[in-house]
Design a protein around this motif. Structure first.
Motif, PDB file in Angstrom:
ATOM      1  N   CYS A 115       0.831  -1.214   0.000  1.00  0.00           N
ATOM      2  CA  CYS A 115       0.000   0.000   0.000  1.00  0.00           C
ATOM      3  C   CYS A 115       0.866   1.265   0.000  1.00  0.00           C
ATOM      4  CB  CYS A 115      -0.946  -0.007   1.192  1.00  0.00           C
ATOM      5  SG  CYS A 115      -0.153   0.343   2.771  1.00  0.00           S
ATOM      6  N   CYS A 118       2.757   2.080   3.262  1.00  0.00           N
ATOM      7  CA  CYS A 118       3.954   1.258   3.491  1.00  0.00           C
ATOM      8  C   CYS A 118       5.105   1.725   2.592  1.00  0.00           C
ATOM      9  CB  CYS A 118       3.649  -0.214   3.267  1.00  0.00           C
ATOM     10  SG  CYS A 118       2.800  -0.966   4.679  1.00  0.00           S
ATOM     11  N   ASN A 135       5.048  -4.306   5.232  1.00  0.00           N
ATOM     12  CA  ASN A 135       3.623  -4.621   5.031  1.00  0.00           C
ATOM     13  C   ASN A 135       2.817  -4.109   6.212  1.00  0.00           C
ATOM     14  OD1 ASN A 135       2.956  -6.957   7.048  1.00  0.00           O
ATOM     15  ND2 ASN A 135       4.981  -7.427   6.202  1.00  0.00           N
ATOM     16  N   CYS A 136       1.510  -4.156   6.100  1.00  0.00           N
ATOM     17  CA  CYS A 136       0.647  -3.740   7.218  1.00  0.00           C
ATOM     18  C   CYS A 136      -0.691  -4.475   7.114  1.00  0.00           C
ATOM     19  CB  CYS A 136       0.454  -2.226   7.198  1.00  0.00           C
ATOM     20  SG  CYS A 136      -0.602  -1.619   5.860  1.00  0.00           S
ATOM     21  N   CYS A 139      -2.026  -4.492   3.552  1.00  0.00           N
ATOM     22  CA  CYS A 139      -1.242  -4.999   2.422  1.00  0.00           C
ATOM     23  C   CYS A 139      -0.305  -6.114   2.850  1.00  0.00           C
ATOM     24  CB  CYS A 139      -0.464  -3.865   1.768  1.00  0.00           C
ATOM     25  SG  CYS A 139       1.014  -3.362   2.667  1.00  0.00           S
ATOM     26  N   ARG A 177      -1.654   1.006  12.209  1.00  0.00           N
ATOM     27  CA  ARG A 177      -1.944   0.354  10.935  1.00  0.00           C
ATOM     28  C   ARG A 177      -1.463  -1.099  10.923  1.00  0.00           C
ATOM     29  NH1 ARG A 177       1.392   2.930   7.932  1.00  0.00           N
ATOM     30  NH2 ARG A 177       2.067   1.289   6.535  1.00  0.00           N
TER      31      ARG A 177
HETATM   32 ZN    ZN Z   1       0.665  -1.474   3.880  1.00  0.00          ZN
END
Ligand code: ZN
Ligand code: ZN
Ligand code: FE
Length: 756
Positions: A115, A118, A135-136, A139, A177
């Motif tokens: 995303c 990120c 990542n989060c 995503c 997030r």
């Molecule tokens: Zn992300």
């Protein structure tokens, strides 16, 4: 309606069903609730996300509205059930973190491309600067790293990486997030990349990027570990590198997919419609088949006039393109000769270290293998050609009980489906299952799906073809097996996708499918009401001299058609196709065909396209599956007028003798191949439309379901949909599964569930 006092609070219990777990849904709801002064809580359960929402009526109303309007991109809300509930004494909005992971989550998210936030972290957040696996919640990898349920870190291939304190803080903070983002990691604690070359290896990301830049500019080829498997990559403008790549891939002769640096650069090379842009940018990041605008190196697209294009989707892809200064890289599956895409680091090193300039790995395992998915947009609608990364394991709601049903699919484009509750979970794409390695991939995945989705097969559905490996596999499971005719399954896949209740006219065109009469079908006009079908019309049967060989050598089908129309005299026709034939071989071939030796009867539309491609000289020696029809389509002159003739006899047999006479006349008169291709395509559209008219007249049925691999022909699909629509037919096509044999399993499962 009575009026409510606006200051008086209301309270609702919301049950939110769909893909709402592991996709950043709870943090989204938490933030939305705080913004709108909603009190209450949210928690995950085994079947849904439950929200208690309390506040003044206007706020609660907009809260519910925005839930499904602003939901995270990778989440899919099937339904929100709303139930009035008692007002509670509440303080703020809470996340029920004790029930974060339920015991039986049935919806697993597909992998999600990195995303924007990120990407921003990758440049600004100290612990994640140049971290290529950032990542989060919104995503990152999902399906490809998951080994079991419930979906938490211990059940993924992240298990071996212990979070650092900073990552842990993010993981447990409901406002962050990365709250419960299972693959969360950073430079201090997460997996990392290694570049292996014959002489040196690098683990420093800056050194890796420098090395890749230097070598890729000079025509280097690298194997890169991706999300669902390895890619082979090189500069898409460097013909020399691409010729080497072709050699490396051995028998794989298909066009190569290309990853462009960004959308603007992509638009220099291909035409992009609004819908295509939406797909290219979606979190799934599929390969989208686009019309070519400016040429890449010739070995990429093989003069088909199209580019299989995608945009970066892993953080590493962005880092690479930022440094590289190249417009586009070929990114083709890291495999040899159409075998499964390689996922294992040591395997990739074994296979590619000596034949490439380096193998880039990272030390997080890929558990579930996925290829890049492929789609095309026709009439502003997306059509899936290969359903894998970004799509699997998303389910399809059938609205009928499917529990325990295993649909084995077909063979050439292998996929299976399993039934869960009211849903179908289609597998990823396995490729041609006649290849033993691909079949092993199929069998292994079946085992994994059983475990992952707690699926207990009680009933199998197979293709009627007795020799398909999938049919044999299902027969060995020791459960009840039911067989379904191939084209019936194609049409049922459309009925299933669109929940069509009324009978339909089914148009199923493809290369091959076993018929109830033992012949090879493939130009089927069916009258179909879910579980039942009747064959209304089809092309006239011709013999395929040499059987399966005819698929690889279209001249065989062409000879059979010409012999059918002109008798042996066809050998005197004054056209290049005949001049180039080995006449002595032909006589023997036809004698065998006349006696029925190794010459099955077929009415396949795919074979007709093959034969026309061969006779016109557009493609007589294909090197990959469906090349002949693809080249025939690519040859269309869109400005040309006219079409050919055919006869529809009263038994529903469509005879192309006149078409062949007219094509030969055109060839003798030196009409261009492009015009002939155009006239041929228009004829097929005319055949389809006029036959649908006939069926409507005789049955009153007004809905048409179109499926089968032949409809991956953009021209054919576009024209049929439009012209049938203009004539007030209701037209349905495949949008969630491929119209090729990758969609067969859905149709099979639907018919079995409906019968039950
Ligand atoms: Zn992300
Ligand atoms: Zn960390
Ligand atoms: Fe088929």
């Amino acid at each position: 309606m009575h009026t409510t006092d606006n200051n008086k609070e209301v309270s609702y219990l919301l049950t939110i069903k769909g893909l709402v777990q592991g996709v950043g849904f709870r943090p989204f709801v938490y933030k939305l609730a705080n913004k709108l002064n909603i009190k209450g809580w949210i928690k995950n359960t085994n079947y849904a996300v439950i929200v208690h929402a309390q506040g003044i009526p206007d706020d609660v109303e907009s809260f519910i509205k925005l839930l499904s309007e602003q939901n995270p991109p990778a989440s899919i809300i099937d339904e929100i059930l709303k139930e009035k509930t008692q007002l509670k004494k509440l303080q703020g909005f809470n996340i029920g973190s004790s029930e974060v992971v339920s015991d039986d989550i049935t919806v697993i998210s597909p992998d999600i491309s990195v995303c924007d936030e990120c990407l921003d972290d990758m440049h600004n957040q100290p612990r994640r600067i140049f971290y290529p696996l950032v990542n989060c919640c919104n995503c990152g990898p999902r399906f490809t790293i998951i080994k079991g349920l419930p979906y938490d870190r211990e059940q993924t291939t992240m298990q071996q990486f212990e979070m650092c304190n900073s990552c842990r803080e993010e993981y447990y903070n409901p406002l962050d997030r990365r709250f419960h983002a299972q693959p969360v990691s950073c430079n201090d604690c997460g997996p990392s990349y290694t570049l292996n070359t014959r002489t040196v290896s690098y683990t420093d990301i800056h050194k890796i990027l420098d090395y890749l830049k230097k070598k890729l500019h000079k025509g280097g080829i690298f194997a890169f570990k991706g999300t669902g498997g390895f890619h082979l990559a090189c500069d898409a403008m460097n013909e020399e590198a691409l010729v080497r790549m072709r050699l490396l891939k051995k028998r794989d002769t298909k066009p190569f997919a290309v990853m462009f640096r960004d959308l603007n650069i992509l638009k220099k090379y291909a035409f992009v419609s609004a819908k295509e842009e939406e797909e290219l940018l979606s979190f799934r990041k599929p390969i989208v088949i686009l019309k070519e605008h400016k040429h890449l190196a010739p070995s990429v697209t093989l003069k088909l006039g199209t580019i299989g294009a995608m945009l970066p989707y892993m953080p590493f892809h962005y880092l690479l393109f930022d440094q590289l200064g190249l417009d586009a890289l070929v990114m083709t599956s890291g495999n040899i000769s159409d075998e499964p895409i390689i996922i294992d680091n040591s395997h990739a090193i074994n296979i590619f270290l000596n034949s490439t300039d380096g193998v880039l790995t990272y030390n997080r395992d890929i558990y579930n293998r996925t290829d890049d998915s492929v789609i095309m947009v026709v009439n502003s609608k997306s059509r899936i050609i290969r359903r894998s990364r970004g799509y699997v394991p998303s389910e399809i709601n059938l609205q009928i009980k499917t529990d325990g049903i295993f649909a084995a699919g077909a063979e050439l484009t292998g996929t299976f489906c399993i039934g869960k509750d009211n849903h179908v979970i289609p597998s990823q794409y396995f490729g041609d299952l006649q290849n033993a390695e691909n079949f092993n991939f199929y069998v292994e995945s079946f085992g994994r799906y059983k475990e992952l989705f707690r699926f207990k097969p009680s009933h199998a559905v197979v293709d009627m073809h007795p020799d398909y490996v999938t049919t044999r596999f299902a027969n060995e499971l020791g459960i009840r097996v039911e067989s379904i005719q191939h084209h019936h399954a194609h049409i049922a896949s459309v009925i299933a996708e669109h929940h069509i209740e009324e009978p339909v006219i089914g148009v199923a065109f493809d290369g091959t499918g076993y018929g109830t009469d033992g012949n090879i079908w493939g130009s089927e006009f069916l009258v179909c009401s879910g579980i039942k079908f009747e064959r209304f019309a089809h092309f006239k049967y011709i013999s395929l001299p040499g059987g399966d060989k005819a698929v690889l050598e279209p001249w065989r089908t062409a000879v059979s058609y010409l012999n059918n129309v002109f008798g042996y005299d066809f050998l005197n026709l004054n056209i290049p196709f005949i001049k180039n034939l080995d006449k002595s071989k032909i006589r023997l071939l036809l004698e065998a065909a006349n006696k029925g030796i190794n010459s099955p009867l077929s009415c396949s539309a795919g074979r007709l396209f093959d034969a026309v491609a061969a006779v016109t000289g557009i493609c007589s020696q294909p090197t990959f599956h469906a090349e002949a029809p693809m080249r025939l389509e690519a040859a269309i002159n869109y400005q040309a007028d006219g079409h050919y003739s055919f006869i529809f006899d009263n038994d529903g047999i469509i005879d192309f003798s006149q078409l062949w006479e007219e094509i030969i006349r055109d060839l003798i008169n030196k009409v261009s191949k492009n015009d002939i291709s155009s006239k041929f395509h228009k004829t097929i559209v005319e055949v389809i439309v006029s036959t649908c008219f006939k069926i409507r007249e005789s049955t009153g049925i007004n809905s048409v379901a179109i499926s089968g691999g032949t409809f991956q022909n953009r021209y054919l699909l576009e024209k049929c949909e439009n012209i049938l629509g203009q004539n007030l037919f209701k037209v349905f096509t495949n949008n969630k599964v491929p119209s090729n044999d990758g969609g067969i399993a859905l149709g099979q499962l639907f018919i079995a569930a409906k019968k039950r």
